[in-house]
Design a protein around this motif. Structure first.
Motif, mmCIF file in Angstrom:
data_model
loop_
_atom_site.group_PDB
_atom_site.id
_atom_site.type_symbol
_atom_site.label_atom_id
_atom_site.label_comp_id
_atom_site.label_asym_id
_atom_site.label_seq_id
_atom_site.Cartn_x
_atom_site.Cartn_y
_atom_site.Cartn_z
ATOM 1 N N LEU A 74 0.820 -1.251 -0.015
ATOM 2 C CA LEU A 74 0.003 0.068 0.079
ATOM 3 C C LEU A 74 1.106 1.490 0.053
ATOM 4 C CD1 LEU A 74 -2.863 0.813 -0.186
ATOM 5 C CD2 LEU A 74 -2.887 0.894 2.531
ATOM 6 N N PHE A 82 -5.085 -1.229 -4.997
ATOM 7 C CA PHE A 82 -4.919 -2.068 -3.740
ATOM 8 C C PHE A 82 -6.387 -2.878 -3.346
ATOM 9 C CE2 PHE A 82 -5.704 -2.597 0.849
ATOM 10 C CZ PHE A 82 -4.637 -3.240 1.196
ATOM 11 N N MET A 148 -6.380 0.837 4.740
ATOM 12 C CA MET A 148 -6.776 1.919 3.540
ATOM 13 C C MET A 148 -7.168 3.391 4.166
ATOM 14 S SD MET A 148 -8.782 -0.293 0.876
ATOM 15 C CE MET A 148 -9.928 -1.128 2.459
#
Length: 349
Positions: A74, A82, A148
């Protein structure tokens, strides 16, 4: 689970070297072998509690590897790519397995949403003997969401995995949870691996005795995973992360050669499918026999069929989705480059 290296143009040299370290395949293979052994074999002598030790060892190593590789990925990949690649990696096989268990009558309609939504680790009453292991996928998916959100804040935000990891361990201590499956009582094992991904590992390769340090890391990993070690079990995430760091710090030697061997690399490649399918070979007819029939006949046959299913899943079923995600990513990057080119042409005019 099998990880895919990113385009080297998006990574610095040291990051690319660590991210693609073939010795990590050996660790992944070891982790899945420990999990399979603890679920499918009697590890003795019983007085040593090896079955109760091998499972936590395997899962902690699996989790720290996942955290390390996910954060390393990432740091270089666009968030949309991703997300798509992770979904393509996890969902097709997980949902196929859940659907298979549901069709065979091993999963109720009430339990199905908890499994499909990856929250069954908070509803153990909805688990079945052949879906209990899916708690780990829940923890990993929850980590994906968390990391994320960090990525939205840029690379500098990834340093927050350190205080988050310590906070989860503190919660485990307050709850007295040596080992548990809810995300808030287990995710420090993944976060510990993510912490290693924030370190400049090249600076740690000057150890005077790297093999000795690796052996010490293995000892710590075993000790913190043993059910009789008491409060030391709170340190299991950090012992597994220490083993990961010690492996990354190894110069080329016999250890890295063994960990990078063809057999271990193959096991690592099919490890996700092995993990998903293996409970089917440990329940029902497979477990309905005396000790000799179970471990001399049914277990070897079960292992063989599980490996065959894992091979087919990895290189055929899962590969379809993974390749589709890669094509989407390449198409997206190509479209972005073409858009930039058109803007440059307009500006030049």
């Amino acid at each position: 689970m099998k990880q895919h290296a990113l385009d080297g143009r998006h990574m610095r040299g040291s990051e690319l070297e660590d991210h693609r370290n073939p010795a990590l395949d050996g660790l992944r293979a070891i982790s899945i072998c420990l999990v399979l052994a603890t679920h499918l074999l009697p590890l003795g002598p019983k007085a040593l509690h090896l079955n109760s030790t091998a499972g936590p060892m395997g899962m902690s190593l699996f989790f720290v590897l996942s955290g390390y590789l996910i954060l390393s990925t990432l740091r270089s990949a666009p968030i949309p790519e991703f997300i798509v690649k992770r979904l393509a990696r996890i969902l097709p096989l997980a949902y196929l397995y859940i659907l298979l268990v549901f069709i065979l009558g091993g999963l109720s309609k009430q339990a199905l949403p908890y499994h499909l939504g990856f929250v069954v680790n908070y509803r153990p009453d909805q688990m079945t003997p052949v879906t209990e292991h899916l708690w780990s996928l829940c923890v990993e998916v929850h980590f994906y969401v968390f990391v994320m959100l960090l990525a939205v804040g840029g690379r500098k935000a990834f340093v927050l995995v350190w205080p988050c990891c310590l906070a989860i361990t503190a919660i485990r201590v307050m709850e007295g949870a040596y080992i548990d499956v809810p995300t808030h009582l287990r995710v420090d094992e993944i976060l510990a691996g993510a912490c290693i991904a924030t370190l400049p590992m090249r600076r740690f390769r000057a150890f005077a005795a790297p093999l000795v340090i690796w052996v010490l890391a293995v000892g710590a990993w075993f000790g913190t995973s043993h059910p009789d070690s008491g409060w030391v079990q709170y340190l299991r995430p950090y012992a597994a992360a220490f083993l990961l760091a010690a492996t990354l710090a190894q110069p080329p030697n016999r250890l890295t050669a063994v960990l990078s061997g063809r057999a271990l690399r193959y096991i690592a490649a099919v490890s996700y499918a092995l993990y998903v399918f293996h409970p089917l070979a440990a329940h029902g007819w497979w477990n309905d026999a005396n000790v000799w029939q179970r471990y001399l006949l049914k277990r070897p046959l079960g292992f063989a069929l599980t490996l065959a299913a894992a091979h087919i899943s990895t290189f055929y079923w899962e590969a379809i989705w993974i390749q589709a995600a890669k094509r989407w990513g390449r198409s997206r990057r190509t479209g972005a480059l073409q858009s930039v080119g058109r803007l440059e042409n307009v500006a030049g005019e």
